[in-house]
Motif scaffolding. Structure first.
Motif, PDB file in Angstrom:
ATOM      1  N   TRP A   1       6.685 -49.417 145.098  1.00 62.46           N
ATOM      2  CA  TRP A   1       6.810 -50.618 145.920  1.00 62.46           C
ATOM      3  C   TRP A   1       7.972 -50.527 146.899  1.00 62.46           C
ATOM      4  O   TRP A   1       7.894 -51.053 148.016  1.00 62.46           O
TER       5      TRP A   1
ATOM      6  N   ARG B   1       0.085 -54.454 143.784  1.00 61.55           N
ATOM      7  CA  ARG B   1       0.215 -54.547 142.326  1.00 61.55           C
ATOM      8  C   ARG B   1      -1.140 -54.371 141.649  1.00 61.55           C
ATOM      9  O   ARG B   1      -1.265 -53.632 140.666  1.00 61.55           O
TER      10      ARG B   1
ATOM     11  N   VAL C   1       5.209 -50.814 137.115  1.00 64.26           N
ATOM     12  CA  VAL C   1       5.165 -51.806 138.190  1.00 64.26           C
ATOM     13  C   VAL C   1       6.456 -52.605 138.236  1.00 64.26           C
ATOM     14  O   VAL C   1       7.045 -52.813 139.305  1.00 64.26           O
TER      15      VAL C   1
END
Length: 300
Positions: A77, A99, A112
């Motif tokens: 991310w 996600r 994550v």
């Protein structure tokens, strides 16, 4: 229903020096492409080069190229966020799509969370969609849900519609610059729904619809019920063979019960095209389900 598309916004074509960005890798799945395609579109419209982005982000040009082509490992991310910030891509819908795609890429929850632990999800950019986007989505949400429910269960239906609106938020400038934002949005919805729909021999399965018709809900006698199930399965199997535009029209007209004018507005296409698609689809279904009797071998 939307009777008029939002006003288009001008968008000058951007030219850039250097090697062109390569295509998205064939191995990239639909969930990954849901955020990758809008990101690529924002990059191509920005006029920036990979070299310039590499200097700004202090990240290798080759890695940026891999990210924008979906090559290599699923991106963390942090780099997606930094690139989005440079390109002016809104973070909230991008994060939700990133996600979801991470889980489909078999990344676990710890991975994550680790990606986002030290990276803000929000930016100083607006965290709510443009007013026109919100108004449009509110207008079509229930109709989109009816279409999606023909192919998906309730949970998948809601997720598909939510993803559609997130993708549309990321691509809102492209939608406004298109010939008709309603058509642009419908194409996003259809691609999102079909990516989640089970297929057989390359055709979407409509078996859920076969067990959810008004005719079936009104029957109580077992013999009649089984006969209706068989007829419905035969009908929806035939419907799955229709071209995409004809299938959409038949689902909206026959299964959702929309008027031709509503169908035209949802699809972003002309009323004449809707009627033509319905006419051709009906003829095909009649030819499959009620073929003319053969007279070969009959004696006068």
């Amino acid at each position: 229903m939307p009777t008029e598309p939002p006003a288009p916004a001008g968008r000058p074509a951007a030219a850039r020096p250097g090697r062109k960005l390569g295509p998205v890798a064939e191995s990239v799945g639909s969930a990954h492409r849901a955020w990758l395609d809008p990101m690529r579109a924002s990059y191509l419209a920005s006029g920036l080069t990979l070299s310039e982005l590499s200097t700004r982000l202090r990240f290798a040009k080759s890695k940026l190229s891999e990210l924008l082509r979906g090559v290599g490992h699923y991106p963390r991310w942090e780099i997606v966020y930094m690139l989005a910030r440079e390109l002016g891509v809104p973070s909230w819908p991008l994060y939700r799509l990133w996600r979801q795609s991470a889980f489909e890429a078999h990344k676990n929850a710890d991975w994550v969370e680790n990606c986002t632990e030290h990276t803000p999800i929000l930016t100083t950019a607006p965290t709510t969609p443009p007013l026109a986007h919100r108004a449009f989505c509110e207008l079509v949400e229930s109709d989109y849900s009816l279409f999606a429910q023909t192919f998906l269960d309730d949970e998948q239906r809601d997720a598909a519609v939510c993803d559609t609106f997130d993708i549309l938020w990321l691509s809102w400038n492209d939608a406004l610059a298109s010939r008709d934002a309603r058509r642009f949005s419908w194409n996003v919805l259809r691609a999102t729904v079909m990516s989640r729909t089970p297929h057989r021999d390359g055709r979407p399965e409509l078996s859920r619809a076969a067990f959810d018709t008004v005719a079936l809900r009104s029957l109580t006698e077992p013999d009649h019920l089984m006969n209706q199930v068989a007829e419905s399965l035969e009908l929806f199997t035939a419907m799955s063979r229709l071209p995409a535009s004809q299938l959409d029209v038949m689902v909206l007209r026959w299964l959702c019960g929309f008027l031709p004018e509503t169908t035209s507005a949802l699809l972003g296409t002309s009323l004449a095209r809707v009627r033509s698609d319905e006419r051709h689809a009906t003829r095909f279904l009649e030819s499959v389900l009620c073929p003319p009797l053969s007279t070969e071998g009959n004696t006068p």
